[in-house]
Write a protein that holds these residues in place. Structure first.
Motif, PDB file in Angstrom:
ATOM      1  N   UNK A  25       0.830  -1.212   0.000  1.00 56.68           N
ATOM      2  CA  UNK A  25       0.000   0.000   0.000  1.00 56.68           C
ATOM      3  C   UNK A  25       0.861   1.258   0.000  1.00 56.68           C
ATOM      4  N   UNK A  26       1.985   1.240   0.714  1.00 57.70           N
ATOM      5  CA  UNK A  26       2.824   2.437   0.795  1.00 57.70           C
ATOM      6  C   UNK A  26       3.375   2.819  -0.577  1.00 57.70           C
ATOM      7  N   UNK A  27       3.701   1.835  -1.413  1.00 52.11           N
ATOM      8  CA  UNK A  27       4.189   2.135  -2.761  1.00 52.11           C
ATOM      9  C   UNK A  27       3.086   2.740  -3.619  1.00 52.11           C
ATOM     10  N   UNK A  28       1.885   2.170  -3.523  1.00 51.94           N
ATOM     11  CA  UNK A  28       0.761   2.701  -4.308  1.00 51.94           C
ATOM     12  C   UNK A  28       0.437   4.133  -3.885  1.00 51.94           C
ATOM     13  N   UNK A  29       0.425   4.391  -2.587  1.00 53.19           N
ATOM     14  CA  UNK A  29       0.110   5.732  -2.095  1.00 53.19           C
ATOM     15  C   UNK A  29       1.204   6.733  -2.427  1.00 53.19           C
ATOM     16  N   UNK A  30       2.452   6.274  -2.396  1.00 51.26           N
ATOM     17  CA  UNK A  30       3.567   7.154  -2.756  1.00 51.26           C
ATOM     18  C   UNK A  30       3.460   7.577  -4.220  1.00 51.26           C
ATOM     19  N   UNK A  31       3.133   6.632  -5.094  1.00 48.36           N
ATOM     20  CA  UNK A  31       2.984   6.974  -6.520  1.00 48.36           C
ATOM     21  C   UNK A  31       1.844   7.971  -6.720  1.00 48.36           C
ATOM     22  N   UNK A  32       0.752   7.766  -6.011  1.00 48.58           N
ATOM     23  CA  UNK A  32      -0.374   8.698  -6.106  1.00 48.58           C
ATOM     24  C   UNK A  32       0.029  10.086  -5.631  1.00 48.58           C
ATOM     25  N   UNK A  33       0.750  10.130  -4.529  1.00 49.74           N
ATOM     26  CA  UNK A  33       1.214  11.397  -3.952  1.00 49.74           C
ATOM     27  C   UNK A  33       2.140  12.138  -4.924  1.00 49.74           C
ATOM     28  N   UNK A  34       2.983  11.395  -5.637  1.00 50.78           N
ATOM     29  CA  UNK A  34       3.976  12.007  -6.516  1.00 50.78           C
ATOM     30  C   UNK A  34       3.428  12.351  -7.891  1.00 50.78           C
ATOM     31  N   UNK A  35       2.166  12.038  -8.142  1.00 52.05           N
ATOM     32  CA  UNK A  35       1.537  12.400  -9.412  1.00 52.05           C
ATOM     33  C   UNK A  35       0.484  13.486  -9.261  1.00 52.05           C
ATOM     34  N   UNK A  38      -0.457  17.683 -11.445  1.00 52.21           N
ATOM     35  CA  UNK A  38       0.092  17.613 -12.784  1.00 52.21           C
ATOM     36  C   UNK A  38       1.545  17.200 -12.853  1.00 52.21           C
ATOM     37  N   UNK A  39       2.128  16.822 -11.727  1.00 55.83           N
ATOM     38  CA  UNK A  39       3.523  16.393 -11.705  1.00 55.83           C
ATOM     39  C   UNK A  39       3.609  14.895 -12.008  1.00 55.83           C
ATOM     40  N   UNK A  40       4.796  14.449 -12.388  1.00 56.34           N
ATOM     41  CA  UNK A  40       4.971  13.054 -12.757  1.00 56.34           C
ATOM     42  C   UNK A  40       6.284  12.510 -12.177  1.00 56.34           C
ATOM     43  N   UNK A  41       6.265  12.290 -10.876  1.00 54.40           N
ATOM     44  CA  UNK A  41       7.460  11.764 -10.197  1.00 54.40           C
ATOM     45  C   UNK A  41       7.235  10.319  -9.734  1.00 54.40           C
ATOM     46  N   UNK A  42       6.102   9.724 -10.072  1.00 51.90           N
ATOM     47  CA  UNK A  42       5.755   8.394  -9.555  1.00 51.90           C
ATOM     48  C   UNK A  42       6.706   7.307 -10.015  1.00 51.90           C
ATOM     49  N   UNK A  43       7.361   7.498 -11.152  1.00 51.66           N
ATOM     50  CA  UNK A  43       8.263   6.472 -11.670  1.00 51.66           C
ATOM     51  C   UNK A  43       9.462   6.236 -10.758  1.00 51.66           C
ATOM     52  N   UNK A  44       9.705   7.159  -9.825  1.00 57.18           N
ATOM     53  CA  UNK A  44      10.837   6.996  -8.907  1.00 57.18           C
ATOM     54  C   UNK A  44      10.560   5.950  -7.826  1.00 57.18           C
ATOM     55  N   UNK A  45       9.298   5.499  -7.726  1.00 55.56           N
ATOM     56  CA  UNK A  45       8.930   4.480  -6.740  1.00 55.56           C
ATOM     57  C   UNK A  45       8.913   3.120  -7.435  1.00 55.56           C
ATOM     58  N   UNK A  46       9.872   2.266  -7.141  1.00 60.43           N
ATOM     59  CA  UNK A  46       9.907   0.957  -7.785  1.00 60.43           C
ATOM     60  C   UNK A  46       9.256  -0.092  -6.890  1.00 60.43           C
ATOM     61  N   UNK A  47       8.874  -1.189  -7.487  1.00 62.31           N
ATOM     62  CA  UNK A  47       8.196  -2.257  -6.753  1.00 62.31           C
ATOM     63  C   UNK A  47       9.222  -3.204  -6.136  1.00 62.31           C
ATOM     64  N   UNK A  48       9.223  -3.368  -4.815  1.00 62.32           N
ATOM     65  CA  UNK A  48      10.184  -4.276  -4.170  1.00 62.32           C
ATOM     66  C   UNK A  48       9.879  -5.731  -4.521  1.00 62.32           C
ATOM     67  N   UNK A  49      10.869  -6.598  -4.387  1.00 61.76           N
ATOM     68  CA  UNK A  49      10.644  -8.019  -4.654  1.00 61.76           C
ATOM     69  C   UNK A  49       9.892  -8.679  -3.505  1.00 61.76           C
TER      70      UNK A  49
END
Length: 212
Positions: A25-35, A38-49
């Motif tokens: 959930x923290x990764x999904x919320x971080x991507x939402x927060x970073x988008x 109109x900004x597009x910083x979500x790609x900086x959050x990668x999915x852990x193994x």
């Protein structure tokens, strides 16, 4: 580093792992927060193994394991930091008292929170990206540029890049000012199968900061 002498340690490394196909959930919320805005910083959050993939002996094996468990391949970026993830995961498995003391964070989430909930406009590796982050950091620490320049003189670029220093500073300052303004995503973090919290910590320094 003597962990018994510190109250809080923030680190930009995934803590807590899941086999859930929807991920953490923290990764999904971080991507939402970073988008937002109109900004597009979500790609900086990668999915852990998954934890099983984490402990595989080579990339091919780990990639196949991750696909089998969560339906997603493993990025080379993830594989590159897996030794550090193993070190941290093993530590938190062995020393339960460190859970909650060592917190996962993400530099771009920290910058967004310190910027009133507005993500950075530019990639951190560009000159514009550096300048906007420098301006924000300087508001919190007047000698920020001197600290960056000093670190650049001490270490070769292959060991430490300018954006690495900037990331470390925003994490350090967020941790410093988090005593009364600590927030996490999710607000009530779940734990993984071993009881390790899955969250990202950040600090609010703006009265109009929105909640996530």
């Amino acid at each position: 580093l003597n962990l018994h002498t510190i109250d809080d340690l923030w680190i930009d490394t995934p803590i807590g792992l899941t086999n859930a196909t929807e991920g953490r959930a923290c990764d999904r919320l971080a991507r939402k927060m970073l988008n937002l805005h109109g900004k597009r910083r979500a790609a900086s959050v990668f999915t852990p193994p998954s934890r099983e993939a984490l402990y595989c002996s080579n990339y091919e094996q780990a990639n196949a394991c991750n696909k089998a468990l969560i339906g997603k391949g493993l990025s080379k970026q993830s594989w590159g930091i897996m030794p550090k993830m193993i070190e941290l995961d093993s530590l938190l498995q062995q020393q339960v008292n460190l859970r909650g003391l060592i917190r996962e964070c993400h530099p771009e989430v920290c910058f967004t929170a310190l910027n009133g909930g507005v993500p950075m406009s530019h990639n951190k590796k560009t000159e514009d990206g550096f300048m906007e982050r420098l301006l924000l950091l300087t508001r919190l620490m007047a000698n920020t540029l001197n600290v960056i320049d000093s670190a650049l003189l001490k270490f070769p670029r292959k060991a430490l890049s300018r954006d690495d220093i900037v990331d470390a500073l925003v994490v350090a300052l967020s941790a410093k000012y988090s005593k009364d303004t600590l927030k996490t995503i999710p607000a009530s973090p779940p734990v993984d199968e071993l009881g390790i919290p899955m969250e990202m910590a950040f600090c609010i320094k703006n009265a109009h900061q929105r909640s996530y």
